[in-house]
Every structure is written in structure tokens, then in C-alpha cells.
Design a protein around this motif. Structure first.
Motif, PDB file in Angstrom:
ATOM      1  N   ALA A   1     -33.002  42.301  -6.906  1.00 14.33           N
ATOM      2  CA  ALA A   1     -31.796  42.206  -7.726  1.00 14.33           C
ATOM      3  C   ALA A   1     -30.894  43.400  -7.418  1.00 14.33           C
ATOM      4  O   ALA A   1     -31.377  44.515  -7.245  1.00 14.33           O
ATOM      5  N   TYR A   2     -29.620  43.138  -7.318  1.00 14.23           N
ATOM      6  CA  TYR A   2     -28.658  44.210  -7.096  1.00 14.23           C
ATOM      7  C   TYR A   2     -27.405  43.915  -7.898  1.00 14.23           C
ATOM      8  O   TYR A   2     -26.900  42.798  -7.823  1.00 14.23           O
ATOM      9  N   PRO A   3     -26.842  44.785  -8.645  1.00 19.90           N
ATOM     10  CA  PRO A   3     -27.410  46.109  -8.943  1.00 19.90           C
ATOM     11  C   PRO A   3     -28.540  46.025  -9.970  1.00 19.90           C
ATOM     12  O   PRO A   3     -28.633  45.065 -10.708  1.00 19.90           O
ATOM     13  N   ASN A   4     -29.336  47.052 -10.002  1.00 24.26           N
ATOM     14  CA  ASN A   4     -30.419  47.163 -10.968  1.00 24.26           C
ATOM     15  C   ASN A   4     -30.650  48.642 -11.249  1.00 24.26           C
ATOM     16  O   ASN A   4     -31.075  49.346 -10.356  1.00 24.26           O
ATOM     17  N   PRO A   5     -30.335  49.141 -12.421  1.00 21.45           N
ATOM     18  CA  PRO A   5     -29.916  48.477 -13.651  1.00 21.45           C
ATOM     19  C   PRO A   5     -28.520  47.853 -13.531  1.00 21.45           C
ATOM     20  O   PRO A   5     -27.745  48.229 -12.654  1.00 21.45           O
ATOM     21  N   PHE A   6     -28.229  46.907 -14.442  1.00 26.63           N
ATOM     22  CA  PHE A   6     -26.982  46.159 -14.345  1.00 26.63           C
ATOM     23  C   PHE A   6     -26.330  45.974 -15.704  1.00 26.63           C
ATOM     24  O   PHE A   6     -26.963  46.156 -16.736  1.00 26.63           O
ATOM     25  N   ASN A   7     -25.052  45.607 -15.702  1.00 22.89           N
ATOM     26  CA  ASN A   7     -24.294  45.279 -16.905  1.00 22.89           C
ATOM     27  C   ASN A   7     -23.021  44.563 -16.489  1.00 22.89           C
ATOM     28  O   ASN A   7     -22.204  45.162 -15.813  1.00 22.89           O
ATOM     29  N   PRO A   8     -22.761  43.358 -16.843  1.00 22.88           N
ATOM     30  CA  PRO A   8     -23.627  42.392 -17.538  1.00 22.88           C
ATOM     31  C   PRO A   8     -24.257  41.370 -16.595  1.00 22.88           C
ATOM     32  O   PRO A   8     -24.932  40.465 -17.034  1.00 22.88           O
ATOM     33  N   SER A   9     -24.022  41.496 -15.255  1.00 22.17           N
ATOM     34  CA  SER A   9     -24.613  40.504 -14.353  1.00 22.17           C
ATOM     35  C   SER A   9     -25.241  41.186 -13.138  1.00 22.17           C
ATOM     36  O   SER A   9     -24.868  42.295 -12.773  1.00 22.17           O
ATOM     37  N   THR A  10     -26.190  40.491 -12.548  1.00 18.15           N
ATOM     38  CA  THR A  10     -26.854  40.990 -11.355  1.00 18.15           C
ATOM     39  C   THR A  10     -27.034  39.830 -10.377  1.00 18.15           C
ATOM     40  O   THR A  10     -27.101  38.670 -10.788  1.00 18.15           O
ATOM     41  N   ASN A  11     -27.072  40.150  -9.098  1.00 21.45           N
ATOM     42  CA  ASN A  11     -27.244  39.148  -8.046  1.00 21.45           C
ATOM     43  C   ASN A  11     -28.654  39.226  -7.487  1.00 21.45           C
ATOM     44  O   ASN A  11     -29.166  40.315  -7.235  1.00 21.45           O
ATOM     45  N   LEU A  12     -29.242  38.075  -7.281  1.00 21.89           N
ATOM     46  CA  LEU A  12     -30.594  37.995  -6.750  1.00 21.89           C
ATOM     47  C   LEU A  12     -30.570  37.203  -5.456  1.00 21.89           C
ATOM     48  O   LEU A  12     -29.898  36.175  -5.375  1.00 21.89           O
ATOM     49  N   THR A  13     -31.302  37.672  -4.456  1.00 21.05           N
ATOM     50  CA  THR A  13     -31.432  36.956  -3.198  1.00 21.05           C
ATOM     51  C   THR A  13     -32.814  36.331  -3.151  1.00 21.05           C
ATOM     52  O   THR A  13     -33.819  37.005  -3.366  1.00 21.05           O
ATOM     53  N   LEU A  14     -32.857  35.047  -2.885  1.00 19.61           N
ATOM     54  CA  LEU A  14     -34.101  34.292  -2.865  1.00 19.61           C
ATOM     55  C   LEU A  14     -34.297  33.708  -1.472  1.00 19.61           C
ATOM     56  O   LEU A  14     -33.418  33.008  -0.965  1.00 19.61           O
ATOM     57  N   SER A  15     -35.428  34.015  -0.847  1.00 19.34           N
ATOM     58  CA  SER A  15     -35.761  33.448   0.463  1.00 19.34           C
ATOM     59  C   SER A  15     -36.845  32.401   0.277  1.00 19.34           C
ATOM     60  O   SER A  15     -37.930  32.701  -0.221  1.00 19.34           O
TER      61      SER A  15
END
Length: 80
Positions: free
Chosen positions: A1-15
Motif C-alpha cells: 500500500a502506498y502511501p502508508n500511513p495514509f489519509n484518507p485513501s491509499t493505493n494497493l498494487t495486486l499481482s
């Protein structure tokens, strides 16, 4: 997850290594399901998911990605 920590949304990459049913869910620290980001068939490849958590309180959350042959979990921190 990026960014982490986050506010209010985070992006996740799934392979996804093999085509099949994929479920990506977010749980709070006591194990309650708070969001489902993906639930269905996915082909082999890389996917980008966004989790919008503006309606939730600050704290630690667990993102769980599950396929028929693999389970991955990542901790993310929501800071408001």
C-alpha cells in the motif's frame, strides 16, 4: 500500500499469478470486515486498487488478498 500511513485513501498494487477468483478485503484491528475492494474473477496480471477510508476512524487496518492458492495480508495505518 502506498502511501502508508495514509489519509484518507491509499493505493494497493495486486499481482495475480494465476487466473481465478480473487478477494481483497479490509478488516479493522478486532477482525470486523470494513470494506471489500475486489471479489471476483481476475486474469493473470497486475492491478491497482484504491481504498477510500474517509468514513472510518484513525487506526490500524489489515488488507487481506486471497486467491485459491495464496493469502497475503498487509497492515496499513489510517491517520486523520
Amino acid at each position: 500500500a502506498y502511501p502508508n500511513p495514509f489519509n484518507p485513501s491509499t493505493n494497493l498494487t495486486l499481482s495475480v499469478a494465476e487466473a481465478g477468483n480473487v478477494t481483497v478485503q479490509v478488516y479493522n484491528i478486532v477482525g470486523q470486515l470494513v470494506s471489500t475492494l475486489a471479489n471476483g474473477h481476475m486474469d493473470v496480471g497486475s492491478y491497482s486498487l484504491t481504498w477510500e477510508a474517509s468514513d472510518l476512524s484513525s487506526g490500524m487496518y489489515l488488507v487481506k488478498a486471497q486467491t485459491s492458492s495464496n493469502v497475503e495480508t498487509q497492515k496499513v495505518m489510517l491517520l486523520k
